[in-house]
Design an enzyme around this catalytic site. Sequence first.
Site, PDB file in Angstrom:
ATOM      1  N   SER A 134       0.624  -1.239   0.007  1.00  0.00           N
ATOM      2  CA  SER A 134       0.076  -0.021  -0.083  1.00  0.00           C
ATOM      3  C   SER A 134       0.942   1.332   0.030  1.00  0.00           C
ATOM      4  O   SER A 134       1.843   1.755  -1.012  1.00  0.00           O
ATOM      5  CB  SER A 134      -0.977  -0.008   1.055  1.00  0.00           C
ATOM      6  OG  SER A 134      -2.094   1.031   1.226  1.00  0.00           O
ATOM      7  N   GLU A 226      -9.596  -4.275  -5.927  1.00  0.00           N
ATOM      8  CA  GLU A 226      -9.357  -3.174  -4.873  1.00  0.00           C
ATOM      9  C   GLU A 226      -9.290  -1.765  -5.361  1.00  0.00           C
ATOM     10  O   GLU A 226      -9.591  -1.824  -6.645  1.00  0.00           O
ATOM     11  CB  GLU A 226      -7.808  -3.470  -4.473  1.00  0.00           C
ATOM     12  CG  GLU A 226      -6.868  -3.264  -5.626  1.00  0.00           C
ATOM     13  CD  GLU A 226      -5.384  -3.224  -4.751  1.00  0.00           C
ATOM     14  OE1 GLU A 226      -5.262  -2.372  -4.160  1.00  0.00           O
ATOM     15  OE2 GLU A 226      -4.818  -4.611  -5.006  1.00  0.00           O
ATOM     16  N   HIS A 256      -7.600  -5.079  -1.362  1.00  0.00           N
ATOM     17  CA  HIS A 256      -6.459  -4.308  -0.962  1.00  0.00           C
ATOM     18  C   HIS A 256      -5.516  -5.085  -0.115  1.00  0.00           C
ATOM     19  O   HIS A 256      -5.950  -5.626   1.037  1.00  0.00           O
ATOM     20  CB  HIS A 256      -6.604  -2.907  -0.449  1.00  0.00           C
ATOM     21  CG  HIS A 256      -5.531  -2.027  -0.366  1.00  0.00           C
ATOM     22  ND1 HIS A 256      -4.854  -1.631  -1.458  1.00  0.00           N
ATOM     23  CD2 HIS A 256      -4.952  -1.771   0.556  1.00  0.00           C
ATOM     24  CE1 HIS A 256      -3.889  -0.706  -0.903  1.00  0.00           C
ATOM     25  NE2 HIS A 256      -4.121  -0.924   0.516  1.00  0.00           N
TER      26      HIS A 256
END
Length: 286
Positions: A134, A226, A256
């Site tokens: 991320s 995601e 995600h």
Amino acid sequence: MIREQLIAAFKLPTAEEQRKFLDCMVLEVPAPQKVAREEAVESNFRGTWFLPEKPVDRTLLYLHGGGFACYPKESYAEFLPLIALAANARTFALDYRLAPEHPFPAALDDARRAYLCLLELGVDPRRMVVGGDSAGGNMTLSLLPQLRDAGIPLPALGIALSPATEFDVERPSLHHDEADWITGRMAETWRDWYCREEERGDPRVSPIHADMRGLPPIYIQAGEAEILYDSIVAFAEEAKRQSADVTLEAWEDMNHVFQFFGYNAPQSSAALKRITEVIEQHLPSA
């Protein structure tokens, strides 16, 4: 359930209160083998070593996610042993400075200092991987061109799990968030905490705009459900246009950073196995 808890945390008025809420959430994903933990505090940064029982001679510098604003350490204490085992490497998880108190480029500066410190400690860059998920995936993709441009020896491989790749463009998947555990509104707020509007197009913030030539191989994993998926695909396409060595593998219907499910989900298990295979390909045990 995780989505609802994140939404609840996001309704709290300050970043500090959000962090405290998220620190109480632990997604238990037991590692199949013992991984030791050692806290490390240097003059300029903090972090934790995750050490498999019999790692081979390679080192992973790992940059955590959390929207540049959070570091849910208890959940990552469950997840990072899985990453260390997948890499079969001494893994240093950097505890970098967080936004909004420390906006761009504080976290990226910390990542660069940590990388240089590992080199000073004698880590061979040819036996090193830089990776993250991320926000940490964003920092991985941003750090590599910085190292190249500064003439610093590059690692053998970069790995990015569900990386944020651009902050100056909003693609359709950002707001098709019914299947993800983070929402487009969360991502926009964390972006605004991390950088000013005029900085969004900076290649150090949005690595899709970086010159990717001359970088080490980069391996990316993403979930097709995601919110960052369209941006991740766009990054891979730009890398291909530049003839960079970037590989994207995506899993259907996954959210995600789905690798957090560990061995409790077949897709996550398969993704961790692929990390093992890719690292072994570029940094063989021998």
